[in-house]
Design a protein around this motif. Sequence first.
Motif, PDB file in Angstrom:
ATOM      1  N   ASN A  96      72.213  41.212  15.173  1.00 12.13           N
ATOM      2  CA  ASN A  96      72.719  42.516  14.743  1.00 12.13           C
ATOM      3  C   ASN A  96      73.155  43.406  15.908  1.00 12.13           C
ATOM      4  O   ASN A  96      73.373  44.593  15.751  1.00 12.13           O
ATOM      5  CB  ASN A  96      71.673  43.252  13.900  1.00 12.13           C
ATOM      6  N   VAL A  97      73.276  42.790  17.102  1.00 11.34           N
ATOM      7  CA  VAL A  97      73.714  43.538  18.282  1.00 11.34           C
ATOM      8  C   VAL A  97      74.934  42.847  18.883  1.00 11.34           C
ATOM      9  O   VAL A  97      74.959  41.620  19.020  1.00 11.34           O
ATOM     10  CB  VAL A  97      72.589  43.624  19.336  1.00 11.34           C
ATOM     11  N   ASN A  98      75.936  43.641  19.235  1.00 14.38           N
ATOM     12  CA  ASN A  98      77.151  43.098  19.840  1.00 14.38           C
ATOM     13  C   ASN A  98      77.145  43.336  21.349  1.00 14.38           C
ATOM     14  O   ASN A  98      76.580  44.313  21.829  1.00 14.38           O
ATOM     15  CB  ASN A  98      78.394  43.760  19.233  1.00 14.38           C
ATOM     16  N   LEU A  99      77.807  42.435  22.073  1.00 17.59           N
ATOM     17  CA  LEU A  99      77.922  42.559  23.518  1.00 17.59           C
ATOM     18  C   LEU A  99      79.375  42.798  23.883  1.00 17.59           C
ATOM     19  O   LEU A  99      80.258  42.024  23.507  1.00 17.59           O
ATOM     20  CB  LEU A  99      77.419  41.289  24.205  1.00 17.59           C
ATOM     21  N   ALA A 100      79.633  43.883  24.613  1.00 21.09           N
ATOM     22  CA  ALA A 100      80.985  44.201  25.089  1.00 21.09           C
ATOM     23  C   ALA A 100      81.012  44.016  26.604  1.00 21.09           C
ATOM     24  O   ALA A 100      80.188  44.590  27.321  1.00 21.09           O
ATOM     25  CB  ALA A 100      81.361  45.631  24.723  1.00 21.09           C
ATOM     26  N   LEU A 101      81.946  43.203  27.102  1.00 21.85           N
ATOM     27  CA  LEU A 101      82.051  42.904  28.528  1.00 21.85           C
ATOM     28  C   LEU A 101      83.354  43.447  29.092  1.00 21.85           C
ATOM     29  O   LEU A 101      84.408  43.316  28.467  1.00 21.85           O
ATOM     30  CB  LEU A 101      82.011  41.388  28.756  1.00 21.85           C
ATOM     31  N   SER A 102      83.278  44.052  30.268  1.00 25.26           N
ATOM     32  CA  SER A 102      84.510  44.519  30.902  1.00 25.26           C
ATOM     33  C   SER A 102      84.343  44.478  32.424  1.00 25.26           C
ATOM     34  O   SER A 102      83.232  44.553  32.946  1.00 25.26           O
ATOM     35  CB  SER A 102      84.860  45.943  30.447  1.00 25.26           C
ATOM     36  N   PHE A 103      85.490  44.330  33.106  1.00 26.46           N
ATOM     37  CA  PHE A 103      85.517  44.263  34.568  1.00 26.46           C
ATOM     38  C   PHE A 103      86.496  45.296  35.108  1.00 26.46           C
ATOM     39  O   PHE A 103      87.541  45.539  34.505  1.00 26.46           O
ATOM     40  CB  PHE A 103      85.941  42.865  35.035  1.00 26.46           C
ATOM     41  N   PHE A 108      86.525  39.228  38.099  1.00 30.83           N
ATOM     42  CA  PHE A 108      86.189  38.583  39.367  1.00 30.83           C
ATOM     43  C   PHE A 108      84.840  37.883  39.198  1.00 30.83           C
ATOM     44  O   PHE A 108      84.032  38.247  38.341  1.00 30.83           O
ATOM     45  CB  PHE A 108      86.103  39.610  40.507  1.00 30.83           C
ATOM     46  N   LYS A 109      84.609  36.855  40.000  1.00 28.64           N
ATOM     47  CA  LYS A 109      83.334  36.157  39.983  1.00 28.64           C
ATOM     48  C   LYS A 109      82.358  36.883  40.911  1.00 28.64           C
ATOM     49  O   LYS A 109      82.763  37.549  41.855  1.00 28.64           O
ATOM     50  CB  LYS A 109      83.499  34.702  40.399  1.00 28.64           C
ATOM     51  N   VAL A 110      81.069  36.717  40.617  1.00 20.93           N
ATOM     52  CA  VAL A 110      80.026  37.398  41.382  1.00 20.93           C
ATOM     53  C   VAL A 110      79.129  36.347  42.030  1.00 20.93           C
ATOM     54  O   VAL A 110      78.746  35.355  41.385  1.00 20.93           O
ATOM     55  CB  VAL A 110      79.189  38.326  40.484  1.00 20.93           C
TER      56      VAL A 110
END
Length: 218
Positions: A96-103, A108-110
């Motif tokens: 019931n939880v969404n994940l939002a990803l942004s750069f 870029f890789k870490v």
Amino acid sequence: KQEKIASFGQVSSNIAHELRNPMAAIRNSTYFLRLKNKGDSKTSHHLEVIDRELSRSDDVIQRLLEITKGETLRKQPTDLRELAKDAMTYSNITGNVNLALSFKPQFFKVNLDRILFRQVLCNLFLNAIQAMPEGGEIALVASKLDNGQVLISVSDQGIGIKQKDIKKVFDPLFTKKKDGVGLGLSLCRELITRHGGTISAKSEENQGATIEILLPEE
């Protein structure tokens, strides 16, 4: 504080050793059940899930034991999107939880120890999910700063942290949860420190919380 940290390290090492016995028993039982399975696809799927999570847990235990013995991290360029999605799949049991990803400014890789940083994300996601019993969104933003450092922020829409507790949340054995033991965020701080970075919390009560991780220039 130093006594707590030393005690935490010893307890973690003992727990890691003790967990391996029941994990071995679970793995043996899984093997036996697989032999008895008559081709049922659903049963096969769940047995594979058990095997996969046992392997994941064993990897984490092994890496934590290595760290307590002073071994160095195994850093490598890591796709934070894949790592975060992996950690979210493990953490978001109710779905019931969404994940939002942004750069920022662009993807870029870490440079990370993949196994240990995944454990950091799992702890942060679990805390965020528990702070949002009715569901919501977790936002992970990774930013490349002008000085080459990497800032990773994880924000939720939960109940937040009281201002008087902000500076204590990363202390070993500090917790406000009914069933908590106060080791999750202190482990996060230890692992981030070993990455050469820092971790801090920002929050307003009932307005969510943000955990910020600052990693050194790659």
